[in-house]
Each structure stands twice: as C-alpha cells, then as structure tokens.
Design a protein around this motif. Structure first.
Motif, PDB file in Angstrom:
ATOM      1  N   VAL A 193       8.669   7.642  11.514  1.00 53.88           N
ATOM      2  CA  VAL A 193       9.124   8.934  11.010  1.00 53.88           C
ATOM      3  C   VAL A 193       8.145   9.483   9.978  1.00 53.88           C
ATOM      4  O   VAL A 193       7.637  10.594  10.128  1.00 53.88           O
ATOM      5  N   ALA A 194       7.897   8.722   8.913  1.00 55.59           N
ATOM      6  CA  ALA A 194       7.035   9.204   7.838  1.00 55.59           C
ATOM      7  C   ALA A 194       6.528   8.033   7.019  1.00 55.59           C
ATOM      8  O   ALA A 194       7.143   6.970   6.998  1.00 55.59           O
ATOM      9  N   THR A 195       5.402   8.252   6.339  1.00 55.31           N
ATOM     10  CA  THR A 195       4.849   7.217   5.476  1.00 55.31           C
ATOM     11  C   THR A 195       4.165   7.864   4.284  1.00 55.31           C
ATOM     12  O   THR A 195       3.721   9.017   4.353  1.00 55.31           O
ATOM     13  N   ILE A 196       4.092   7.137   3.182  1.00 49.31           N
ATOM     14  CA  ILE A 196       3.424   7.606   1.982  1.00 49.31           C
ATOM     15  C   ILE A 196       2.662   6.449   1.354  1.00 49.31           C
ATOM     16  O   ILE A 196       3.157   5.315   1.325  1.00 49.31           O
ATOM     17  N   ARG A 197       1.454   6.733   0.887  1.00 45.22           N
ATOM     18  CA  ARG A 197       0.636   5.742   0.208  1.00 45.22           C
ATOM     19  C   ARG A 197       0.834   5.868  -1.302  1.00 45.22           C
ATOM     20  O   ARG A 197       0.945   6.969  -1.830  1.00 45.22           O
ATOM     21  N   TRP A 198       0.889   4.718  -1.999  1.00 48.75           N
ATOM     22  CA  TRP A 198       1.032   4.766  -3.450  1.00 48.75           C
ATOM     23  C   TRP A 198      -0.170   5.455  -4.083  1.00 48.75           C
ATOM     24  O   TRP A 198      -0.007   6.274  -4.992  1.00 48.75           O
ATOM     25  N   TYR A 223       0.805  -1.209   0.000  1.00 50.60           N
ATOM     26  CA  TYR A 223       0.000   0.000   0.000  1.00 50.60           C
ATOM     27  C   TYR A 223       0.846   1.272   0.000  1.00 50.60           C
ATOM     28  O   TYR A 223       0.373   2.358  -0.311  1.00 50.60           O
ATOM     29  N   GLY A 224       2.106   1.144   0.380  1.00 55.66           N
ATOM     30  CA  GLY A 224       2.981   2.312   0.428  1.00 55.66           C
ATOM     31  C   GLY A 224       4.280   1.954   1.104  1.00 55.66           C
ATOM     32  O   GLY A 224       4.622   0.774   1.268  1.00 55.66           O
ATOM     33  N   GLU A 264       5.649  -5.226   6.668  1.00 54.57           N
ATOM     34  CA  GLU A 264       6.121  -6.615   6.656  1.00 54.57           C
ATOM     35  C   GLU A 264       7.558  -6.711   6.160  1.00 54.57           C
ATOM     36  O   GLU A 264       8.308  -7.568   6.623  1.00 54.57           O
ATOM     37  N   TYR A 265       7.944  -5.876   5.221  1.00 50.83           N
ATOM     38  CA  TYR A 265       9.280  -5.942   4.627  1.00 50.83           C
ATOM     39  C   TYR A 265      10.101  -4.742   5.077  1.00 50.83           C
ATOM     40  O   TYR A 265       9.642  -3.605   5.022  1.00 50.83           O
ATOM     41  N   TRP A 266      11.334  -5.017   5.522  1.00 51.15           N
ATOM     42  CA  TRP A 266      12.195  -3.971   6.072  1.00 51.15           C
ATOM     43  C   TRP A 266      13.551  -3.977   5.380  1.00 51.15           C
ATOM     44  O   TRP A 266      14.102  -5.036   5.068  1.00 51.15           O
ATOM     45  N   ASP A 319       4.583  -1.088   3.443  1.00 45.46           N
ATOM     46  CA  ASP A 319       3.287  -1.152   4.120  1.00 45.46           C
ATOM     47  C   ASP A 319       2.388  -2.168   3.410  1.00 45.46           C
ATOM     48  O   ASP A 319       2.051  -1.973   2.238  1.00 45.46           O
ATOM     49  N   VAL A 320       2.024  -3.220   4.118  1.00 42.16           N
ATOM     50  CA  VAL A 320       1.187  -4.254   3.492  1.00 42.16           C
ATOM     51  C   VAL A 320      -0.279  -4.083   3.851  1.00 42.16           C
ATOM     52  O   VAL A 320      -1.120  -4.920   3.520  1.00 42.16           O
ATOM     53  N   GLY A 321      -0.603  -3.014   4.576  1.00 38.08           N
ATOM     54  CA  GLY A 321      -1.991  -2.709   4.860  1.00 38.08           C
ATOM     55  C   GLY A 321      -2.535  -3.436   6.080  1.00 38.08           C
ATOM     56  O   GLY A 321      -1.888  -4.299   6.648  1.00 38.08           O
ATOM     57  N   GLY A 322      -3.742  -3.039   6.447  1.00 35.82           N
ATOM     58  CA  GLY A 322      -4.434  -3.700   7.544  1.00 35.82           C
ATOM     59  C   GLY A 322      -4.209  -3.071   8.901  1.00 35.82           C
ATOM     60  O   GLY A 322      -4.860  -3.443   9.873  1.00 35.82           O
TER      61      GLY A 322
END
Length: 123
Positions: free
Chosen positions: A47-52, A31-32, A111-113, A98-101
C-alpha cells in the motif's frame, strides 16, 4: 520489534479513516515502515511505505492521491490517512518494519509485522 496497528473500522464509501502503527521498541535498526493489505481470497499487497531518513514515500497506484503515509515525531509511530475510501479498499491492513536490502514496495524488505486491523468500506 513488536508492532501494533489500530484505527480500522467500518466506513461508507467516500469516507476516511486514519490507521496508526506503534512500535514497542526503538526502531533504530530499521529503515522505515510500510503498510500492506490483504483482502479475502487475495494475496497481501503493498500500500505505502516511508523512510525514516528524508521521509521518502512510495504508494501503490491504486491508492495514490487518496492515502497519505506519515511518521510521528519519533521513529516509533507511523500513520496511514485514508481518504475517499472505496469498497475495494476493504481488507486487513498490516504495518511492517523495513529492515532494508530489498525494494521497499515488496514484502521481502519487511521483517517485523503487526497483527493487522480490519478496514471495511460499504457501498
């Protein structure tokens, strides 16, 4: 999905750095992307996040107005522009998919780092 963070380094207070995060595979199932950081002796923090979709962003209060998260032309690259850096910004910075949920400001959503990149701000 494998993530590679880069761009960290040593900078004086008030300076700037630009972090990059590249995904090794298509991120169509995500999702982002987000950035987290962990300072010595402290827990990892958002820190920060962005959605596709739509490019919606969110920031931690501590970096709002100084940091900007953005995405590349594809869904495989995300950037974190860090301006007016402070010594308290010193940490290892991690990007994550971000895998959502979950709330995208929490680690549960990711889930992925990536492996992390060190940012050191001297006073």
């Amino acid at each position: 999905v494998q993530l590679q963070a880069s761009g960290g380094g040593l900078v004086q207070a008030g300076g700037s750095l630009r972090l990059s995060c590249a995904a090794s595979a298509r991120t169509s199932s995500t999702y982002g992307m987000g950035w987290f950081r962990q300072a010595p002796g402290k827990e990892r923090e958002f820190v920060a996040t962005i959605r596709w979709s739509g490019g919606t962003t969110a920031y931690a209060n501590s970096v709002k107005g100084r940091f900007t998260i953005s995405r590349g032309n594809t869904k495989n690259t995300v950037y974190l522009q860090m301006n007016s850096l402070k010594p308290e910004d010193t940490a290892v910075y991690y990007c994550a998919a971000d895998v959502g949920g979950w709330d995208a400001t929490t680690q549960n959503a990711y889930e992925y780092w990536g492996q992390g990149t060190q940012v050191t701000v001297s006073s």
